[in-house]
Design a protein around this motif. Structure first.
Motif, PDB file in Angstrom:
ATOM      1  N   ARG A   2      -2.087 -30.742  21.651  1.00 52.27           N
ATOM      2  CA  ARG A   2      -0.674 -30.343  21.027  1.00 52.27           C
ATOM      3  C   ARG A   2      -0.953 -28.934  20.538  1.00 52.27           C
ATOM      4  O   ARG A   2      -1.617 -28.560  19.828  1.00 52.27           O
ATOM      5  CB  ARG A   2      -0.443 -31.257  19.782  1.00 52.27           C
ATOM      6  N   SER A   4       1.436 -25.344  19.483  1.00 55.46           N
ATOM      7  CA  SER A   4       2.963 -24.700  18.925  1.00 55.46           C
ATOM      8  C   SER A   4       2.904 -23.197  19.601  1.00 55.46           C
ATOM      9  O   SER A   4       1.820 -22.590  19.492  1.00 55.46           O
ATOM     10  CB  SER A   4       3.011 -24.561  17.634  1.00 55.46           C
ATOM     11  N   HIS A  24      -0.667 -29.577  28.360  1.00 53.36           N
ATOM     12  CA  HIS A  24      -0.579 -29.846  26.977  1.00 53.36           C
ATOM     13  C   HIS A  24       0.856 -29.992  26.488  1.00 53.36           C
ATOM     14  O   HIS A  24       1.876 -29.934  27.162  1.00 53.36           O
ATOM     15  CB  HIS A  24      -0.941 -28.277  26.309  1.00 53.36           C
ATOM     16  N   GLU A  25       0.671 -30.450  25.316  1.00 52.50           N
ATOM     17  CA  GLU A  25       2.035 -30.895  24.738  1.00 52.50           C
ATOM     18  C   GLU A  25       2.456 -29.733  23.747  1.00 52.50           C
ATOM     19  O   GLU A  25       1.862 -29.298  22.951  1.00 52.50           O
ATOM     20  CB  GLU A  25       2.033 -32.272  23.751  1.00 52.50           C
ATOM     21  N   VAL A  27       5.216 -27.284  21.628  1.00 49.24           N
ATOM     22  CA  VAL A  27       6.183 -27.316  20.754  1.00 49.24           C
ATOM     23  C   VAL A  27       6.716 -25.586  20.607  1.00 49.24           C
ATOM     24  O   VAL A  27       5.881 -24.925  20.238  1.00 49.24           O
ATOM     25  CB  VAL A  27       6.220 -27.783  19.246  1.00 49.24           C
ATOM     26  N   ARG A  62       6.886 -32.385  28.044  1.00 51.28           N
ATOM     27  CA  ARG A  62       5.737 -31.579  27.584  1.00 51.28           C
ATOM     28  C   ARG A  62       6.204 -30.356  26.762  1.00 51.28           C
ATOM     29  O   ARG A  62       5.186 -30.005  26.027  1.00 51.28           O
ATOM     30  CB  ARG A  62       4.745 -31.386  28.641  1.00 51.28           C
ATOM     31  N   ARG A  64       8.853 -28.893  24.537  1.00 51.09           N
ATOM     32  CA  ARG A  64      10.035 -29.009  23.340  1.00 51.09           C
ATOM     33  C   ARG A  64      10.493 -27.794  22.640  1.00 51.09           C
ATOM     34  O   ARG A  64       9.746 -27.528  21.779  1.00 51.09           O
ATOM     35  CB  ARG A  64       9.577 -30.019  22.541  1.00 51.09           C
ATOM     36  N   ALA A  75      -0.201 -29.568  15.417  1.00 49.24           N
ATOM     37  CA  ALA A  75      -0.612 -28.991  16.558  1.00 49.24           C
ATOM     38  C   ALA A  75      -2.235 -28.578  16.230  1.00 49.24           C
ATOM     39  O   ALA A  75      -2.342 -27.852  15.161  1.00 49.24           O
ATOM     40  CB  ALA A  75       0.392 -27.603  17.088  1.00 49.24           C
ATOM     41  N   ARG A  76      -3.095 -28.434  17.163  1.00 52.38           N
ATOM     42  CA  ARG A  76      -4.444 -28.059  17.110  1.00 52.38           C
ATOM     43  C   ARG A  76      -4.481 -26.517  17.199  1.00 52.38           C
ATOM     44  O   ARG A  76      -5.225 -26.073  16.346  1.00 52.38           O
ATOM     45  CB  ARG A  76      -5.165 -28.511  18.089  1.00 52.38           C
ATOM     46  N   HIS A  78      -2.057 -22.633  17.476  1.00 48.93           N
ATOM     47  CA  HIS A  78      -0.547 -22.158  17.244  1.00 48.93           C
ATOM     48  C   HIS A  78      -0.691 -20.718  17.806  1.00 48.93           C
ATOM     49  O   HIS A  78      -1.351 -19.996  17.119  1.00 48.93           O
ATOM     50  CB  HIS A  78      -0.253 -22.066  15.737  1.00 48.93           C
ATOM     51  N   GLU A 112      -7.231 -25.958  11.891  1.00 51.41           N
ATOM     52  CA  GLU A 112      -6.609 -25.683  13.163  1.00 51.41           C
ATOM     53  C   GLU A 112      -6.351 -24.024  13.341  1.00 51.41           C
ATOM     54  O   GLU A 112      -7.122 -23.132  12.704  1.00 51.41           O
ATOM     55  CB  GLU A 112      -4.951 -25.888  12.705  1.00 51.41           C
TER      56      GLU A 112
END
Length: 245
Positions: A2, A4, A24-25, A27, A62, A64, A75-76, A78, A112
């Motif tokens: 995850r 961002s 990856h997911e 944001v 995936r 967003r 999120a891991r 950023h 993170e």
């Protein structure tokens, strides 16, 4: 993983789309709702393949886009994709990064990783990290310079000529390097060399115009020397001195 991405400008959109394409997911956060809506209704871009990657990311879920800052929690990694405008000087870039990090900080968890991408004055990453520590935020700051070429950005991000990971010293840097390796697993699988260096070296490389590649076409009307200058403003880096993995 995850991830961002802060900032819906050219740099943020590129990274968000390519990270989603790598599995990856993602944001993608921005305070400008209209900019985020443009991603869904048809972004105007000259970058080949970017439209397709954006569409695939949005349809798959995936990628967003959101104005909700709380959505980045968990999120891991950023990515700070702000402060990269061509007209910004060093102080303006740092101010934009600091504002974005201040906005992000309440949502950061222990361990993170915050990753800067823009070229900034040496010492910026350490100052940003010190600010987080002073606020009691136990996150690590790393720097991964953008070296993609305009018009080739998608290819350069997914199949880079090299990866440079700027990390702090000690155990925090070792953990950051391991996380960055996982983030860039697809790129490393293509055979791209990975170099681990200190934060200051990585900060000085983050300009976003790309590392020259063997076989790059010479621009019409330019001799070899001119073409090299146009293809990349990356200064020569003593990579042998910083270590390859």
């Amino acid at each position: 993983m995850r991830v961002s991405v802060s900032g819906c400008g050219r740099r943020g959109v590129l990274h968000a789309a390519c990270l989603a394409a790598a599995g990856h997911e993602v944001v993608l956060h921005d305070t400008d709702a209209r900019a985020l809506d443009a991603l869904r209704t048809g972004l105007t871009t000259a970058e080949p393949r970017l439209h397709r990657l954006l569409a695939l990311g949005l349809v798959s879920g995936r990628l967003r886009p959101t104005t909700d800052r709380t959505a980045v929690a968990g999120a891991r990694v950023h990515l700070l994709c702000v402060g990269a405008g061509a007209g910004l000087d060093g102080a303006s870039r740092v101010a934009a990064l600091r504002d974005a990090l201040d906005d992000l900080a309440p949502h950061l968890g222990p361990g993170e990783l915050v990753v800067g991408r823009a070229r900034v004055p040496a010492g910026t990453a350490e100052r940003l990290a010190a600010g987080l520590a002073a606020d009691g935020v136990r996150a690590t700051v790393a720097w991964v310079p953008d070296e993609h070429r305009p018009g080739h950005a998608v290819v350069d991000l997914l199949r880079p000529a090299r990866l440079v990971h700027g990390v702090p010293d000690g155990p925090a840097g070792e953990r950051a390097s391991a996380i960055l390796d996982a983030l860039h697993a697809v790129q490393l699988a293509t055979g791209a060399p990975r170099f681990v260096t200190d934060l200051a070296t990585a900060e000085d490389l983050g300009h976003g115009h790309g590392t020259p590649r063997p076989g790059d076409a010479v621009l019409a009307g330019a001799d070899d020397g001119d073409a090299r200058g146009v293809a990349s403003s990356t200064p020569g880096v003593p990579l042998a001195a910083v270590g390859a993995a």
